[in-house]
Scaffold this active site. Structure first.
Site, PDB file in Angstrom:
ATOM      1  N   TYR A  44       0.849  -1.197   0.000  1.00 45.77           N
ATOM      2  CA  TYR A  44       0.000   0.000   0.000  1.00 45.77           C
ATOM      3  C   TYR A  44       0.883   1.245   0.000  1.00 45.77           C
ATOM      4  CZ  TYR A  44      -4.085  -2.930   1.033  1.00 45.77           C
ATOM      5  OH  TYR A  44      -5.087  -3.860   0.989  1.00 45.77           O
ATOM      6  N   HIS A 118      -1.493 -11.952   0.152  1.00 46.97           N
ATOM      7  CA  HIS A 118      -2.346 -10.924  -0.471  1.00 46.97           C
ATOM      8  C   HIS A 118      -3.198 -11.464  -1.617  1.00 46.97           C
ATOM      9  CE1 HIS A 118      -2.335  -6.269  -0.872  1.00 46.97           C
ATOM     10  NE2 HIS A 118      -3.503  -6.746  -1.197  1.00 46.97           N
ATOM     11  N   SER A 198     -13.048  -3.662   0.408  1.00 50.63           N
ATOM     12  CA  SER A 198     -13.855  -2.691  -0.341  1.00 50.63           C
ATOM     13  C   SER A 198     -15.338  -2.893  -0.032  1.00 50.63           C
ATOM     14  CB  SER A 198     -13.592  -2.776  -1.850  1.00 50.63           C
ATOM     15  OG  SER A 198     -12.304  -2.297  -2.152  1.00 50.63           O
ATOM     16  N   PRO A 199     -15.738  -2.785   1.233  1.00 50.19           N
ATOM     17  CA  PRO A 199     -17.136  -3.038   1.606  1.00 50.19           C
ATOM     18  C   PRO A 199     -18.113  -2.053   0.986  1.00 50.19           C
ATOM     19  CG  PRO A 199     -15.912  -2.123   3.454  1.00 50.19           C
ATOM     20  CD  PRO A 199     -14.898  -2.469   2.405  1.00 50.19           C
ATOM     21  N   GLY A 202     -15.120   0.163  -2.970  1.00 53.49           N
ATOM     22  CA  GLY A 202     -13.809   0.723  -3.278  1.00 53.49           C
ATOM     23  C   GLY A 202     -13.804   2.235  -3.273  1.00 53.49           C
ATOM     24  N   GLY A 207     -18.316   6.903  -2.963  1.00 60.21           N
ATOM     25  CA  GLY A 207     -19.067   8.159  -2.921  1.00 60.21           C
ATOM     26  C   GLY A 207     -20.443   8.064  -3.551  1.00 60.21           C
TER      27      GLY A 207
HETATM   28  N1  LIG Z   1      -7.068  -7.875   0.061  1.00 58.91           N
HETATM   29  C1  LIG Z   1      -7.185  -7.122  -1.002  1.00 58.91           C
HETATM   30  O1  LIG Z   1      -6.863  -7.520  -2.138  1.00 58.91           O
HETATM   31  C2  LIG Z   1      -7.734  -5.740  -0.834  1.00 58.91           C
HETATM   32  C3  LIG Z   1      -8.093  -4.957  -1.953  1.00 58.91           C
HETATM   33  C4  LIG Z   1      -8.623  -3.682  -1.720  1.00 58.91           C
HETATM   34  C5  LIG Z   1      -8.785  -3.221  -0.414  1.00 58.91           C
HETATM   35  N2  LIG Z   1      -8.392  -3.991   0.642  1.00 58.91           N
HETATM   36  C6  LIG Z   1      -8.570  -3.546   2.050  1.00 58.91           C
HETATM   37  O2  LIG Z   1      -9.923  -3.211   2.242  1.00 58.91           O
HETATM   38  C7  LIG Z   1     -10.023  -1.906   2.780  1.00 58.91           C
HETATM   39  C8  LIG Z   1     -11.310  -1.243   2.368  1.00 58.91           C
HETATM   40  O3  LIG Z   1     -11.410  -1.156   0.980  1.00 58.91           O
HETATM   41  P1  LIG Z   1     -11.235   0.234   0.198  1.00 58.91           P
HETATM   42  O4  LIG Z   1     -10.565   1.200   1.095  1.00 58.91           O
HETATM   43  O5  LIG Z   1     -10.637  -0.119  -1.111  1.00 58.91           O
HETATM   44  O6  LIG Z   1     -12.722   0.653  -0.167  1.00 58.91           O
HETATM   45  P2  LIG Z   1     -14.059   0.930   0.660  1.00 58.91           P
HETATM   46  O7  LIG Z   1     -13.842   0.622   2.102  1.00 58.91           O
HETATM   47  O8  LIG Z   1     -15.144   0.229  -0.050  1.00 58.91           O
HETATM   48  O9  LIG Z   1     -14.249   2.485   0.444  1.00 58.91           O
HETATM   49  C9  LIG Z   1     -13.368   3.382   1.039  1.00 58.91           C
HETATM   50  C10 LIG Z   1     -13.909   4.779   0.900  1.00 58.91           C
HETATM   51  O10 LIG Z   1     -15.169   4.863   1.531  1.00 58.91           O
HETATM   52  C11 LIG Z   1     -15.295   6.146   2.107  1.00 58.91           C
HETATM   53  N3  LIG Z   1     -15.992   5.985   3.391  1.00 58.91           N
HETATM   54  C12 LIG Z   1     -15.697   5.103   4.360  1.00 58.91           C
HETATM   55  N4  LIG Z   1     -16.564   5.207   5.388  1.00 58.91           N
HETATM   56  C13 LIG Z   1     -17.409   6.210   5.063  1.00 58.91           C
HETATM   57  C14 LIG Z   1     -18.492   6.811   5.721  1.00 58.91           C
HETATM   58  N5  LIG Z   1     -18.921   6.345   6.905  1.00 58.91           N
HETATM   59  N6  LIG Z   1     -19.123   7.843   5.104  1.00 58.91           N
HETATM   60  C15 LIG Z   1     -18.711   8.282   3.890  1.00 58.91           C
HETATM   61  N7  LIG Z   1     -17.674   7.734   3.209  1.00 58.91           N
HETATM   62  C16 LIG Z   1     -17.043   6.712   3.801  1.00 58.91           C
HETATM   63  C17 LIG Z   1     -13.922   6.656   2.394  1.00 58.91           C
HETATM   64  O11 LIG Z   1     -13.901   8.011   2.042  1.00 58.91           O
HETATM   65  P3  LIG Z   1     -12.772   9.013   2.631  1.00 58.91           P
HETATM   66  O12 LIG Z   1     -11.491   8.540   2.001  1.00 58.91           O
HETATM   67  O13 LIG Z   1     -13.240  10.320   2.118  1.00 58.91           O
HETATM   68  O14 LIG Z   1     -12.744   8.867   4.106  1.00 58.91           O
HETATM   69  C18 LIG Z   1     -13.002   5.756   1.605  1.00 58.91           C
HETATM   70  O15 LIG Z   1     -12.201   6.411   0.656  1.00 58.91           O
HETATM   71  C19 LIG Z   1      -8.769  -1.197   2.235  1.00 58.91           C
HETATM   72  O16 LIG Z   1      -8.502  -0.021   2.953  1.00 58.91           O
HETATM   73  C20 LIG Z   1      -7.754  -2.294   2.407  1.00 58.91           C
HETATM   74  O17 LIG Z   1      -7.334  -2.354   3.754  1.00 58.91           O
HETATM   75  C21 LIG Z   1      -7.888  -5.231   0.440  1.00 58.91           C
END
Ligand SMILES: NC(=O)c1ccc[n+]([C@@H]2O[C@H](COP(=O)([O-])OP(=O)(O)OC[C@H]3O[C@@H](n4cnc5c(N)ncnc54)[C@H](OP(=O)(O)O)[C@@H]3O)[C@@H](O)[C@H]2O)c1
Length: 275
Positions: A44, A118, A198-199, A202, A207
């Protein structure tokens, strides 16, 4: 009450990421709110030149936190490499050991709490990568092992090779991407934690969650909470072993998301979300 973790990726990989001070504040806000799982990865970073950026950030934030962090589990990952801004793979045992040693150094610990592979590397047989993880656990470099982006057959091979050290599977799962439902159920059946990545779909899609998942937005309106809280409550309702790891780069996002742990959806609401 279900647990919500922090996905730390948006603090490092986005072009418009927060300042270091603001990023640390996001981690501290999660800790203040009772979060005890922080998900990171050595890869990351914006690009190859700053490999390990997010791990170093998490380590710095934990070290600078005023409160007790002894219950905080840092879950990192190895197996993705970076070439420039591209993402590549190396699941070979020799690489995974080097990657783990790098993560240990950056996190400043003697053993990694949860070390996740990963992503499967097509160039390395899955059982060899799993053997490498088992060895890291046997050698005491990692306390617990996880896998990520794995299907049911791979989960079962991991269970047989890694044994009791295997505790978690991290796969993509969100309102708009439910293809890991079988793996989620399989984890529940075998007492493995399932960490939906990415709950919200992503960073680029989160947004617009309110418009892409209208049923979730409707329930959110009824309850007077955000669509993000309803989404996380829906994740938690899938199984007792689900631990969502919403990403955030803003303190307000963390505070709002963590409140979902106290939100219970009715069977009727859940039926609408699953309909
Ligand atoms: N294992 C894998 O291959 C893999 C791949 C992708 C991700 N991941 C892990 O999964 C985690 C989560 O996935 P992600 O970060 O890709 O996507 P995500 O959790 O689906 O979306 C993240 C975005 O949601 C916004 N958000 C979060 N909570 C919110 C709320 N309560 N109100 C409004 N907006 C909100 C955030 O905005 P702001 O930035 O403006 O706060 C953030 O940028 C990653 O951080 C990483 O640790 C793992």
């Amino acid at each position: 009450m279900g647990a919500i973790g922090l996905g730390a990726m948006p603090l490092s990989t986005k072009d418009e990421r927060p300042s270091q001070e603001d990023a640390v504040a996001v981690v501290h806000a999660a800790l203040d709110a009772g979060v005890t799982l922080i998900d990171t990865a050595d890869a990351y970073a914006r690009d190859e030149s700053e490999f390990g950026h997010n791990e170093e950030l998490v380590a710095r934030a934990l070290a600078g936190y005023g409160g007790d962090t002894s219950a905080v589990l840092v879950a990192t990952k190895g197996g993705h490499t970076r070439r420039g801004t591209d993402w590549e793979l190396d699941g070979s045992p020799a690489y995974l050991r080097r990657a783990c040693e790098g993560s240990l150094r950056r996190l400043g610990v003697d053993a990694i709490g949860l070390y996740q592979f990963h992503r499967p590397d097509p160039a390395t047989p899955w059982d060899e990568s799993m053997g490498a993880l088992r060895q890291l656990a046997d050698d005491g470099l990692v306390r617990m092992v996880g896998i990520s982006n794995a299907d049911i057959a791979q989960i079962d091979v991991a269970r047989s090779i890694v044994g009791d050290a295997l505790v978690s599977v991290q796969n993509q799962f969100s309102p708009g991407w439910r293809h890991s439902a079988d793996e989620l159920a399989h984890c529940a059946g075998h007492g493995l934690a399932f960490l939906p990545w990415s709950p919200f779909g992503g960073v680029t899609s989160a947004g617009s969650l309110g418009s892409t998942a209208p049923a979730f937005a409707q329930v959110a309106d009824e309850l007077g909470v955000s669509v993000y809280q309803v989404t996380l409550a829906w994740h938690l309702a899938q199984s007792d072993t689900v631990v969502p790891i919403p990403g955030a780069s803003r303190v307000a996002s963390v505070r709002d998301s963590v409140a979902a742990a106290g939100l219970t959806l009715s069977p009727e609401q859940l039926a609408r979300l699953d309909g």
